[in-house]
Design a protein around this motif. Sequence first.
Motif, PDB file in Angstrom:
ATOM      1  N   ILE A  46      -9.044  37.066  15.209  1.00  0.00           N
ATOM      2  CA  ILE A  46      -9.708  36.619  13.983  1.00  0.00           C
ATOM      3  C   ILE A  46      -8.702  36.010  13.013  1.00  0.00           C
ATOM      4  O   ILE A  46      -8.959  34.969  12.396  1.00  0.00           O
ATOM      5  N   ALA A  47      -7.538  36.645  12.893  1.00  0.00           N
ATOM      6  CA  ALA A  47      -6.510  36.133  11.984  1.00  0.00           C
ATOM      7  C   ALA A  47      -6.098  34.717  12.369  1.00  0.00           C
ATOM      8  O   ALA A  47      -5.832  33.875  11.498  1.00  0.00           O
ATOM      9  N   ARG A  48      -6.060  34.428  13.670  1.00  0.00           N
ATOM     10  CA  ARG A  48      -5.636  33.098  14.123  1.00  0.00           C
ATOM     11  C   ARG A  48      -6.661  32.003  13.813  1.00  0.00           C
ATOM     12  O   ARG A  48      -6.352  30.818  13.932  1.00  0.00           O
ATOM     13  N   GLN A  49      -7.850  32.396  13.406  1.00  0.00           N
ATOM     14  CA  GLN A  49      -8.849  31.388  13.017  1.00  0.00           C
ATOM     15  C   GLN A  49      -8.557  30.805  11.636  1.00  0.00           C
ATOM     16  O   GLN A  49      -9.163  29.808  11.229  1.00  0.00           O
ATOM     17  N   GLY A  50      -7.650  31.436  10.890  1.00  0.00           N
ATOM     18  CA  GLY A  50      -7.277  30.938   9.571  1.00  0.00           C
ATOM     19  C   GLY A  50      -8.134  31.446   8.437  1.00  0.00           C
ATOM     20  O   GLY A  50      -7.890  31.120   7.265  1.00  0.00           O
ATOM     21  N   TRP A  51      -9.132  32.283   8.739  1.00  0.00           N
ATOM     22  CA  TRP A  51     -10.092  32.697   7.720  1.00  0.00           C
ATOM     23  C   TRP A  51      -9.517  33.662   6.694  1.00  0.00           C
ATOM     24  O   TRP A  51     -10.023  33.745   5.575  1.00  0.00           O
ATOM     25  N   ILE A  52      -8.462  34.369   7.063  1.00  0.00           N
ATOM     26  CA  ILE A  52      -7.870  35.295   6.100  1.00  0.00           C
ATOM     27  C   ILE A  52      -7.217  34.518   4.956  1.00  0.00           C
ATOM     28  O   ILE A  52      -7.044  35.038   3.850  1.00  0.00           O
ATOM     29  N   ALA A  53      -6.908  33.269   5.213  1.00  0.00           N
ATOM     30  CA  ALA A  53      -6.318  32.411   4.173  1.00  0.00           C
ATOM     31  C   ALA A  53      -7.384  31.582   3.468  1.00  0.00           C
ATOM     32  O   ALA A  53      -7.101  30.482   2.990  1.00  0.00           O
ATOM     33  N   ALA A  54      -8.595  32.098   3.368  1.00  0.00           N
ATOM     34  CA  ALA A  54      -9.690  31.359   2.730  1.00  0.00           C
ATOM     35  C   ALA A  54      -9.356  30.959   1.302  1.00  0.00           C
ATOM     36  O   ALA A  54      -9.674  29.838   0.868  1.00  0.00           O
ATOM     37  N   THR A  55      -8.701  31.843   0.541  1.00  0.00           N
ATOM     38  CA  THR A  55      -8.386  31.545  -0.857  1.00  0.00           C
ATOM     39  C   THR A  55      -6.976  30.989  -1.049  1.00  0.00           C
ATOM     40  O   THR A  55      -6.565  30.716  -2.175  1.00  0.00           O
ATOM     41  N   VAL A  56      -6.238  30.829   0.045  1.00  0.00           N
ATOM     42  CA  VAL A  56      -4.875  30.292  -0.040  1.00  0.00           C
ATOM     43  C   VAL A  56      -4.948  28.774  -0.214  1.00  0.00           C
ATOM     44  O   VAL A  56      -5.675  28.094   0.517  1.00  0.00           O
ATOM     45  N   PRO A  57      -4.206  28.204  -1.169  1.00  0.00           N
ATOM     46  CA  PRO A  57      -4.235  26.745  -1.367  1.00  0.00           C
ATOM     47  C   PRO A  57      -3.783  25.996  -0.116  1.00  0.00           C
ATOM     48  O   PRO A  57      -2.917  26.480   0.630  1.00  0.00           O
ATOM     49  N   PRO A  58      -4.348  24.809   0.133  1.00  0.00           N
ATOM     50  CA  PRO A  58      -3.967  24.021   1.304  1.00  0.00           C
ATOM     51  C   PRO A  58      -2.473  23.722   1.365  1.00  0.00           C
ATOM     52  O   PRO A  58      -1.912  23.574   2.452  1.00  0.00           O
ATOM     53  N   GLY A  59      -1.815  23.617   0.205  1.00  0.00           N
ATOM     54  CA  GLY A  59      -0.387  23.343   0.187  1.00  0.00           C
ATOM     55  C   GLY A  59       0.451  24.396   0.872  1.00  0.00           C
ATOM     56  O   GLY A  59       1.588  24.135   1.274  1.00  0.00           O
ATOM     57  N   TYR A  60      -0.113  25.594   1.023  1.00  0.00           N
ATOM     58  CA  TYR A  60       0.564  26.676   1.748  1.00  0.00           C
ATOM     59  C   TYR A  60      -0.071  26.915   3.120  1.00  0.00           C
ATOM     60  O   TYR A  60       0.172  27.949   3.737  1.00  0.00           O
ATOM     61  N   GLY A  61      -0.892  25.974   3.573  1.00  0.00           N
ATOM     62  CA  GLY A  61      -1.509  26.100   4.882  1.00  0.00           C
ATOM     63  C   GLY A  61      -2.866  26.770   4.886  1.00  0.00           C
ATOM     64  O   GLY A  61      -3.460  26.970   5.952  1.00  0.00           O
ATOM     65  N   GLY A  62      -3.382  27.116   3.698  1.00  0.00           N
ATOM     66  CA  GLY A  62      -4.652  27.832   3.619  1.00  0.00           C
ATOM     67  C   GLY A  62      -5.864  26.929   3.637  1.00  0.00           C
ATOM     68  O   GLY A  62      -5.756  25.690   3.668  1.00  0.00           O
ATOM     69  N   MET A  63      -7.043  27.537   3.579  1.00  0.00           N
ATOM     70  CA  MET A  63      -8.302  26.800   3.626  1.00  0.00           C
ATOM     71  C   MET A  63      -8.715  26.269   2.261  1.00  0.00           C
ATOM     72  O   MET A  63      -9.388  25.256   2.168  1.00  0.00           O
ATOM     73  N   GLY A  64      -8.369  26.994   1.209  1.00  0.00           N
ATOM     74  CA  GLY A  64      -8.717  26.558  -0.133  1.00  0.00           C
ATOM     75  C   GLY A  64     -10.205  26.502  -0.407  1.00  0.00           C
ATOM     76  O   GLY A  64     -10.662  25.662  -1.182  1.00  0.00           O
ATOM     77  N   VAL A  65     -10.979  27.415   0.219  1.00  0.00           N
ATOM     78  CA  VAL A  65     -12.442  27.392   0.023  1.00  0.00           C
ATOM     79  C   VAL A  65     -12.893  28.416  -1.019  1.00  0.00           C
ATOM     80  O   VAL A  65     -14.089  28.586  -1.246  1.00  0.00           O
ATOM     81  N   GLY A  66     -11.953  29.093  -1.647  1.00  0.00           N
ATOM     82  CA  GLY A  66     -12.282  29.966  -2.759  1.00  0.00           C
ATOM     83  C   GLY A  66     -12.975  31.257  -2.376  1.00  0.00           C
ATOM     84  O   GLY A  66     -13.138  31.598  -1.194  1.00  0.00           O
ATOM     85  N   HIS A  67     -13.412  31.970  -3.409  1.00  0.00           N
ATOM     86  CA  HIS A  67     -14.058  33.270  -3.205  1.00  0.00           C
ATOM     87  C   HIS A  67     -15.431  33.129  -2.566  1.00  0.00           C
ATOM     88  O   HIS A  67     -15.873  34.012  -1.836  1.00  0.00           O
ATOM     89  N   LEU A  68     -16.100  32.019  -2.834  1.00  0.00           N
ATOM     90  CA  LEU A  68     -17.405  31.797  -2.217  1.00  0.00           C
ATOM     91  C   LEU A  68     -17.253  31.596  -0.712  1.00  0.00           C
ATOM     92  O   LEU A  68     -17.997  32.191   0.083  1.00  0.00           O
ATOM     93  N   GLY A  69     -16.275  30.790  -0.312  1.00  0.00           N
ATOM     94  CA  GLY A  69     -16.018  30.606   1.113  1.00  0.00           C
ATOM     95  C   GLY A  69     -15.581  31.901   1.774  1.00  0.00           C
ATOM     96  O   GLY A  69     -15.979  32.207   2.908  1.00  0.00           O
ATOM     97  N   LYS A  70     -14.762  32.666   1.071  1.00  0.00           N
ATOM     98  CA  LYS A  70     -14.329  33.970   1.582  1.00  0.00           C
ATOM     99  C   LYS A  70     -15.510  34.903   1.781  1.00  0.00           C
ATOM    100  O   LYS A  70     -15.593  35.628   2.786  1.00  0.00           O
TER     101      LYS A  70
END
Length: 400
Positions: A46-70
């Motif tokens: 699951i971690a390799r899907q990138g979803w744990i980084a839902a609130t991480v900004p794209p500049g750090y490799g995250g999804m940047g989809v915010g709390h709603l996406g999380k």
Amino acid sequence: MERYFTDQRHEELREAVRKFAKTEVAPRIAEMEAARTASVGLSRLIARQGWIAATVPPGYGGMGVGHLGKTVVIEELSRVSGAMGAMVQASQLGVAKIIHFGNEEQKKTWLPAIASGECLPTIAVTEPESGGHVLGMTSSAVRDGDDYLLDGSKIYVGNSHVGDLHGVVVRTGPGSKGLTAFLVETGTPGFSVGRQQPAMGLHGFSFGELSFENCRVPAANRLGEEGDGLAVAYSSSVLYGRANLTAVSLGIHQAILDETSAFCSERQRYGAPLGELGSVKLKLGQMQSRLMTARLAAYHAVHLLDHGRPCDAELMNAKLVNVEYALDSARDAMEIHAACGLFTDRPVERYLRDAHHIFAPAGTSDVQRLRLGEFALGTAKSQWSQKLSELVRREPQPAV
């Protein structure tokens, strides 16, 4: 579903998580229920899907989809497995502390690793003697040159047995200004993880004990300044914790209604589907009403959080409503299933067990009611959601 504050991007994410949960998580549930220990392999997948980084900004490799996406991610995983929803929500607490209190070097080191699935973070605050009374903690850190020496123990640490990087809040001085947070890597000398204790539900998830004995941690691993520990603990729990646990409850609640509705359509009584009985249909209607109300509360709260609006009361209410309504619907579902619900060939008894695990973390229902009472009286303290918004506005953003 888009009427619940989401847009096309959120709904595409929902479909991706739902498909993954059906194909990768569902087939492993029986194994997790039998083993009753942390599912390390699935957690890593699951971690390799990138979803744990839902609130991480794209500049750090995250999804940047915010709390709603999380919320969408956690809800859809929890709809199939409360344990894996809990795994992601607990990791998010570990993400929060780095996003909002880490320095640039810490962010560049750990956020990309989290986004790629190479690192599962945790946060460790609660102690055996003080429980939810954060200021009552006694675990300590003492400065020793360029390092700190940590001693003490933490309990109920989500992802204790799968985590790689633990955000540990300990005492460096007296009072509310005497708490400080540190990043402690698994494998650090003096750090140990206790044996996993079998629990009532959330099988596949771990929430155990971490111990520190003369554990040497570099001063570079300190999060923020000495004295910032209370803010680290409260912001992670009050903002991310309440929202995340709300999402777990919401996913379990949806699963309860789905399973019970299917059971009522398939089961025959008096020559007609069980759901045609007036008393049963009334219970289903009540469950549907609860779920709709709970989802509105959940999505509205994180919508406000994403838009930088003060929303502590909304987050409290969302956690309160979602936990209580999920438990009420779980009990109704067990009554409708009757003796059939007592056996593990149907998942409703698992939903009931899992739902109880969401009651205590980030404050029990009575804690939420007490805090909401303070809002009603006008005596509530400054809002952590507003503080977070101000902190985010001050943060420099890396180049994408």
